[in-house]
Design an enzyme around this catalytic site. Structure first.
Site, PDB file in Angstrom:
ATOM      1  N   TRP A 143       0.820  -1.225   0.000  1.00  0.00           N
ATOM      2  CA  TRP A 143       0.000   0.000   0.000  1.00  0.00           C
ATOM      3  C   TRP A 143       0.846   1.265   0.000  1.00  0.00           C
ATOM      4  O   TRP A 143       0.320   2.350  -0.214  1.00  0.00           O
ATOM      5  CB  TRP A 143      -0.919   0.011   1.230  1.00  0.00           C
ATOM      6  CG  TRP A 143      -0.181  -0.284   2.507  1.00  0.00           C
ATOM      7  CD1 TRP A 143      -0.100  -1.504   3.122  1.00  0.00           C
ATOM      8  CD2 TRP A 143       0.627   0.611   3.283  1.00  0.00           C
ATOM      9  NE1 TRP A 143       0.707  -1.423   4.235  1.00  0.00           N
ATOM     10  CE2 TRP A 143       1.159  -0.136   4.367  1.00  0.00           C
ATOM     11  CE3 TRP A 143       0.945   1.963   3.186  1.00  0.00           C
ATOM     12  CZ2 TRP A 143       1.992   0.425   5.326  1.00  0.00           C
ATOM     13  CZ3 TRP A 143       1.787   2.521   4.140  1.00  0.00           C
ATOM     14  CH2 TRP A 143       2.296   1.756   5.196  1.00  0.00           C
ATOM     15  N   ARG A 159       6.311  -0.808 -11.502  1.00  0.00           N
ATOM     16  CA  ARG A 159       7.645  -1.413 -11.430  1.00  0.00           C
ATOM     17  C   ARG A 159       7.587  -2.906 -11.769  1.00  0.00           C
ATOM     18  O   ARG A 159       8.591  -3.501 -12.129  1.00  0.00           O
ATOM     19  CB  ARG A 159       8.179  -1.201 -10.006  1.00  0.00           C
ATOM     20  CG  ARG A 159       9.655  -1.091  -9.907  1.00  0.00           C
ATOM     21  CD  ARG A 159      10.076  -0.410  -8.644  1.00  0.00           C
ATOM     22  NE  ARG A 159      10.009  -1.293  -7.493  1.00  0.00           N
ATOM     23  CZ  ARG A 159      10.590  -1.009  -6.323  1.00  0.00           C
ATOM     24  NH1 ARG A 159      11.246   0.123  -6.165  1.00  0.00           N
ATOM     25  NH2 ARG A 159      10.511  -1.836  -5.317  1.00  0.00           N
ATOM     26  N   LYS A 206      -2.545  -8.406  -7.678  1.00  0.00           N
ATOM     27  CA  LYS A 206      -3.338  -8.275  -6.462  1.00  0.00           C
ATOM     28  C   LYS A 206      -2.768  -7.117  -5.642  1.00  0.00           C
ATOM     29  O   LYS A 206      -1.764  -7.254  -4.951  1.00  0.00           O
ATOM     30  CB  LYS A 206      -3.303  -9.562  -5.623  1.00  0.00           C
ATOM     31  CG  LYS A 206      -4.384  -9.553  -4.567  1.00  0.00           C
ATOM     32  CD  LYS A 206      -3.980 -10.194  -3.266  1.00  0.00           C
ATOM     33  CE  LYS A 206      -3.090  -9.378  -2.412  1.00  0.00           C
ATOM     34  NZ  LYS A 206      -3.604  -8.076  -1.954  1.00  0.00           N
ATOM     35  N   ALA A 225      -2.732  -4.128  -2.600  1.00  0.00           N
ATOM     36  CA  ALA A 225      -3.084  -4.159  -1.174  1.00  0.00           C
ATOM     37  C   ALA A 225      -4.529  -3.690  -0.990  1.00  0.00           C
ATOM     38  O   ALA A 225      -4.989  -2.767  -1.686  1.00  0.00           O
ATOM     39  CB  ALA A 225      -2.132  -3.259  -0.389  1.00  0.00           C
ATOM     40  N   GLY A 234       6.492  -6.501  -0.334  1.00  0.00           N
ATOM     41  CA  GLY A 234       5.778  -6.415   0.934  1.00  0.00           C
ATOM     42  C   GLY A 234       6.695  -6.796   2.074  1.00  0.00           C
ATOM     43  O   GLY A 234       7.917  -6.728   1.944  1.00  0.00           O
ATOM     44  N   SER A 235       6.092  -7.232   3.151  1.00  0.00           N
ATOM     45  CA  SER A 235       6.867  -7.477   4.361  1.00  0.00           C
ATOM     46  C   SER A 235       7.625  -8.807   4.283  1.00  0.00           C
ATOM     47  O   SER A 235       7.204  -9.738   3.581  1.00  0.00           O
ATOM     48  CB  SER A 235       5.940  -7.481   5.567  1.00  0.00           C
ATOM     49  OG  SER A 235       5.005  -8.519   5.432  1.00  0.00           O
ATOM     50  N   GLU A 266      10.731  -8.477  -3.124  1.00  0.00           N
ATOM     51  CA  GLU A 266      11.167  -7.141  -2.690  1.00  0.00           C
ATOM     52  C   GLU A 266      10.588  -6.940  -1.304  1.00  0.00           C
ATOM     53  O   GLU A 266       9.419  -6.568  -1.161  1.00  0.00           O
ATOM     54  CB  GLU A 266      10.642  -6.061  -3.652  1.00  0.00           C
ATOM     55  CG  GLU A 266      11.122  -6.204  -5.086  1.00  0.00           C
ATOM     56  CD  GLU A 266      12.582  -5.829  -5.261  1.00  0.00           C
ATOM     57  OE1 GLU A 266      13.175  -5.213  -4.353  1.00  0.00           O
ATOM     58  OE2 GLU A 266      13.149  -6.181  -6.309  1.00  0.00           O
ATOM     59  N   CYS A 283      10.174   1.213   2.299  1.00  0.00           N
ATOM     60  CA  CYS A 283      11.138   0.142   2.559  1.00  0.00           C
ATOM     61  C   CYS A 283      12.550   0.716   2.572  1.00  0.00           C
ATOM     62  O   CYS A 283      13.454   0.138   3.157  1.00  0.00           O
ATOM     63  CB  CYS A 283      11.006  -0.938   1.500  1.00  0.00           C
ATOM     64  SG  CYS A 283      11.067  -0.288  -0.157  1.00  0.00           S
ATOM     65  N   GLU A 342      12.004  -3.155  11.532  1.00  0.00           N
ATOM     66  CA  GLU A 342      11.679  -2.095  10.568  1.00  0.00           C
ATOM     67  C   GLU A 342      10.535  -1.250  11.147  1.00  0.00           C
ATOM     68  O   GLU A 342       9.434  -1.767  11.373  1.00  0.00           O
ATOM     69  CB  GLU A 342      11.237  -2.748   9.256  1.00  0.00           C
ATOM     70  CG  GLU A 342      10.919  -1.750   8.161  1.00  0.00           C
ATOM     71  CD  GLU A 342      10.360  -2.427   6.917  1.00  0.00           C
ATOM     72  OE1 GLU A 342       9.707  -3.487   7.040  1.00  0.00           O
ATOM     73  OE2 GLU A 342      10.549  -1.884   5.820  1.00  0.00           O
ATOM     74  N   SER A 396      16.086   5.644  -5.435  1.00  0.00           N
ATOM     75  CA  SER A 396      15.161   5.060  -6.405  1.00  0.00           C
ATOM     76  C   SER A 396      15.269   5.742  -7.770  1.00  0.00           C
ATOM     77  O   SER A 396      15.269   6.969  -7.862  1.00  0.00           O
ATOM     78  CB  SER A 396      13.721   5.193  -5.900  1.00  0.00           C
ATOM     79  OG  SER A 396      13.598   4.518  -4.676  1.00  0.00           O
TER      80      SER A 396
HETATM   81  P1  NAD Z   1       2.368  -6.891   3.679  1.00  0.00           P
HETATM   82  O1  NAD Z   1       3.379  -7.956   3.515  1.00  0.00           O
HETATM   83  O2  NAD Z   1       1.472  -6.951   4.839  1.00  0.00           O
HETATM   84  O3  NAD Z   1       1.424  -6.832   2.414  1.00  0.00           O
HETATM   85  C1  NAD Z   1       1.940  -6.738   1.100  1.00  0.00           C
HETATM   86  C2  NAD Z   1       0.974  -7.377   0.159  1.00  0.00           C
HETATM   87  O4  NAD Z   1       0.885  -8.752   0.474  1.00  0.00           O
HETATM   88  C3  NAD Z   1      -0.438  -6.826   0.233  1.00  0.00           C
HETATM   89  O5  NAD Z   1      -0.973  -6.803  -1.072  1.00  0.00           O
HETATM   90  C4  NAD Z   1      -1.153  -7.850   1.073  1.00  0.00           C
HETATM   91  O6  NAD Z   1      -2.539  -7.923   0.807  1.00  0.00           O
HETATM   92  C5  NAD Z   1      -0.476  -9.126   0.612  1.00  0.00           C
HETATM   93  N1  NAD Z   1      -0.557 -10.236   1.550  1.00  0.00           N
HETATM   94  C6  NAD Z   1      -0.596 -10.189   2.907  1.00  0.00           C
HETATM   95  N2  NAD Z   1      -0.672 -11.442   3.395  1.00  0.00           N
HETATM   96  C7  NAD Z   1      -0.677 -12.292   2.337  1.00  0.00           C
HETATM   97  C8  NAD Z   1      -0.737 -13.710   2.188  1.00  0.00           C
HETATM   98  N3  NAD Z   1      -0.796 -14.506   3.234  1.00  0.00           N
HETATM   99  N4  NAD Z   1      -0.714 -14.220   0.950  1.00  0.00           N
HETATM  100  C9  NAD Z   1      -0.637 -13.417  -0.119  1.00  0.00           C
HETATM  101  N5  NAD Z   1      -0.584 -12.080  -0.064  1.00  0.00           N
HETATM  102  C10 NAD Z   1      -0.594 -11.521   1.159  1.00  0.00           C
HETATM  103  O7  NAD Z   1       3.174  -5.533   3.614  1.00  0.00           O
HETATM  104  P2  NAD Z   1       2.589  -4.071   3.655  1.00  0.00           P
HETATM  105  O8  NAD Z   1       2.318  -3.748   5.073  1.00  0.00           O
HETATM  106  O9  NAD Z   1       1.504  -3.881   2.659  1.00  0.00           O
HETATM  107  O10 NAD Z   1       3.824  -3.227   3.083  1.00  0.00           O
HETATM  108  C11 NAD Z   1       4.856  -2.834   3.891  1.00  0.00           C
HETATM  109  C12 NAD Z   1       6.053  -3.754   3.717  1.00  0.00           C
HETATM  110  O11 NAD Z   1       6.441  -3.775   2.356  1.00  0.00           O
HETATM  111  C13 NAD Z   1       7.246  -3.241   4.479  1.00  0.00           C
HETATM  112  O12 NAD Z   1       7.918  -4.302   5.090  1.00  0.00           O
HETATM  113  C14 NAD Z   1       8.107  -2.632   3.381  1.00  0.00           C
HETATM  114  O13 NAD Z   1       9.459  -2.556   3.698  1.00  0.00           O
HETATM  115  C15 NAD Z   1       7.822  -3.535   2.249  1.00  0.00           C
HETATM  116  N6  NAD Z   1       8.148  -2.878   0.975  1.00  0.00           N
HETATM  117  C16 NAD Z   1       9.245  -3.327   0.308  1.00  0.00           C
HETATM  118  C17 NAD Z   1       9.614  -2.712  -0.876  1.00  0.00           C
HETATM  119  C18 NAD Z   1      10.811  -3.201  -1.620  1.00  0.00           C
HETATM  120  O14 NAD Z   1      10.927  -2.912  -2.801  1.00  0.00           O
HETATM  121  N7  NAD Z   1      11.729  -3.937  -1.014  1.00  0.00           N
HETATM  122  C19 NAD Z   1       8.855  -1.660  -1.386  1.00  0.00           C
HETATM  123  C20 NAD Z   1       7.739  -1.221  -0.673  1.00  0.00           C
HETATM  124  C21 NAD Z   1       7.393  -1.859   0.514  1.00  0.00           C
END
Ligand code: NAD
Length: 490
Positions: free
Chosen positions: A162, A171, A186, A188, A240-241, A262, A296, A393, A453
């Protein structure tokens, strides 16, 4: 701002809220929907469809069906779709920026910057598509020729976060389109509108039906799980995380999917005695306060050498203290809310914990306002080693500062982390700059800058920050397979 007011401004009314499956916008099978909130008020902006596993399977059906024709489409045609999409995104920058600000909270100026950054991936990969090439060589031992060709990986699943709801989409989408892949995206659940708006623009730019399918859902695990077990899916790309990334890697092992991960970062930010301290303060502001610290790439651990510690902290405290916090749609606002109440409570808990352990707040350190999820931009000093403010983090506008004496100590502190996405260092010494850059266990380094970036550069991490690169010449490789053809020579 209410939904009606937004409609009057002609923005939200133009954003699709359905699922995009095989070129049709449709409702979820069970008719359920997800409310999209404005995090600066908690008010519901609109609602989008809440897809089931059956809807996601239909999206993969569409992506798989569109795959062969799209893979055969000439690279120049694929490039031109991307180039038209770049022009459309650029022409609609104001609308897209407003959508980002409304659903995610960041100030409009930052949303405009995200639109420009996100658009660059469309342009960059429009330029990369015609340059996909293999190689030709003689077998060293004779008797044969070595040919390689690049082919699209096939249907991809893209899961985006998100915090940069448009740019994290382009990207992935842009290199996949350039490579000739089809995809199910998919986004967020908190910020689906930017991706839906982008999908609509991609359609308008001439992307054939089924190449890009979008499912929004409040149950990502249930919806994504069956796709990961489907043999037609060839790749998963996730931003994501780290914990969710780990789960997805495990789940995708059955089909041995190609993976790009990522994941989270916990960036160290090093300021040496020989730094331009003013530039370091500016760099820290950009690296820490952009997106209210919800990046991130955010500088989450600031290590300052003793000789410049007071000057640096004074400068940083002054700048942090003068930041204007408020709704992203209001003029002059520099820091918006956190994405939701849970995020804000998590940040507050970590700061409080550090204070109990002996840290001290120089500025900020509290939740703000009676509505929305605001947290004051914060500078904390004397943070003890082992504090969660340093080890985990922190996705918020909190800069924890620690003083060090020796270069080797700073490098050790920087590398004593689970994550390895990006590190920043400020020094006027060329040799030290390169030496420390070589020593940091990260995928990226900002040397005398707080922003790394760039669509033309390979973005990605090492260690628990994942693997794979997005952007640059490397970015398209994530969506290509190399096939080797042995040709006998007689
Ligand atoms: P998140 O992992 O909670 O969610 C990311 C995505 O994964 C969302 O679309 C979410 O709906 C989906 N998701 C959650 N649980 C899932 C599951 N069990 N199966 C499949 N999909 C699932 O992360 P967030 O809170 O949305 O984003 C923040 C995190 O993203 C931070 O850790 C940040 O550092 C990271 N991030 C990394 C980069 C990078 O390029 N390295 C860039 C942006 C954000």
């Amino acid at each position: 701002m209410s939904v009606t007011a937004d409609r009057e401004r002609g923005v939200l009314s133009g954003v699709p809220t359905g699922l995009l499956v095989g070129g049709s916008w449709r409702e979820a099978g069970d008719g359920a929907s997800i409310d999209v909130e404005d995090p600066s008020t908690g008010a519901v902006l609109t609602s989008v469809q809440d897809a089931t596993a059956t809807d996601a399977a239909a999206a993969l059906d569409a992506a798989a069906a569109a795959g062969p024709a799209w893979a055969r489409t000439p690279a120049r045609e694929r490039a031109e779709v991307l180039r038209r999409a770049f022009d459309l995104v650029t022409a609609r920058a104001e609308d897209l920026a407003l959508i980002i600000t409304l659903e995610m909270g960041k100030p409009l100026a930052e949303s405009r910057a995200e639109v420009a950054y996100g658009a660059e991936f469309l342009r960059w990969f429009s330029e990369e598509a015609p340059r996909i090439a293999g190689r030709y060589g003689q077998a060293p031992a004779g008797g044969g020729r070595i040919l390689t060709m690049k082919q699209p990986v096939g249907p991809c699943l893209m899961i985006t976060p998100w915090n940069f709801p448009l740019a994290m989409g382009t990207r992935k989408v842009a290199p996949a389109v350039a490579a000739g892949c089809t995809m199910v995206v998919k986004p967020a659940a908190q910020t689906p509108l930017s991706m839906l708006a982008l999908a609509s623009i991609m359609e308008e730019a001439g992307l054939p039906a089924g190449v890009l399918d979008v499912v929004t859902t409040s149950s990502p695990g249930e919806v994504v799980g069956p796709l990961l077990r489907d043999p037609r899916l060839r790749k998963l790309t996730f931003t994501g995380s780290t914990p969710v990334g780990r789960t997805l890697v495990e789940q995708s092992s059955q089909q041995l999917l190609r993976l790009s991960m990522e994941l989270g970062g916990n960036a160290p930010f090093l300021v040496f005695d020989d730094a331009d301290v003013g530039a370091a303060v500016e760099g820290a502001m950009a690296a820490k306060m952009r997106n209210a610290g919800q990046a991130c790439t955010a500088a989450n651990r600031v290590y300052v050498q003793r000789g410049v510690a007071e000057e640096f902290c004074e400068g940083l405290a002054e700048q942090i203290g003068s930041l204007v916090v408020g709704r992203g749609t209001q003029g002059g606002v520099q820091v918006g809310p956190l994405v939701d109440d849970r995020a804000r409570s998590g940040v507050a808990a970590r700061v409080d914990e550090a204070l109990e352990d002996g840290a001290r707040v120089v500025v900020g350190g509290e939740a703000l306002g009676s509505q929305g999820y605001f947290y004051a931009p914060t500078l904390v000093r004397d943070v003890p080693a082992g504090s969660r403010l340093l080890t985990d983090e922190t996705f918020g506008p909190v800069a924890p500062v620690v003083v060090f004496d020796e270069e080797a100590e700073a490098v050790a502190l920087a590398n004593d982390a689970e994550h390895g996405l990006v590190g920043y260092l400020f020094t006027e010494g060329l040799d030290r700059g390169l030496r420390v850059a070589e020593s940091l266990e990260t995928g990226m380094v900002g040397l005398n800058t707080g922003v790394v970036s760039d669509a033309a550069a390979p973005f990605g991490g090492v260690k628990a920050s994942g693997y794979g690169r997005e952007g640059g010449a490397e970015g398209i490789e994530e969506y290509l397979e190399t096939k080797y053809v042995r040709v006998a020579s007689r």
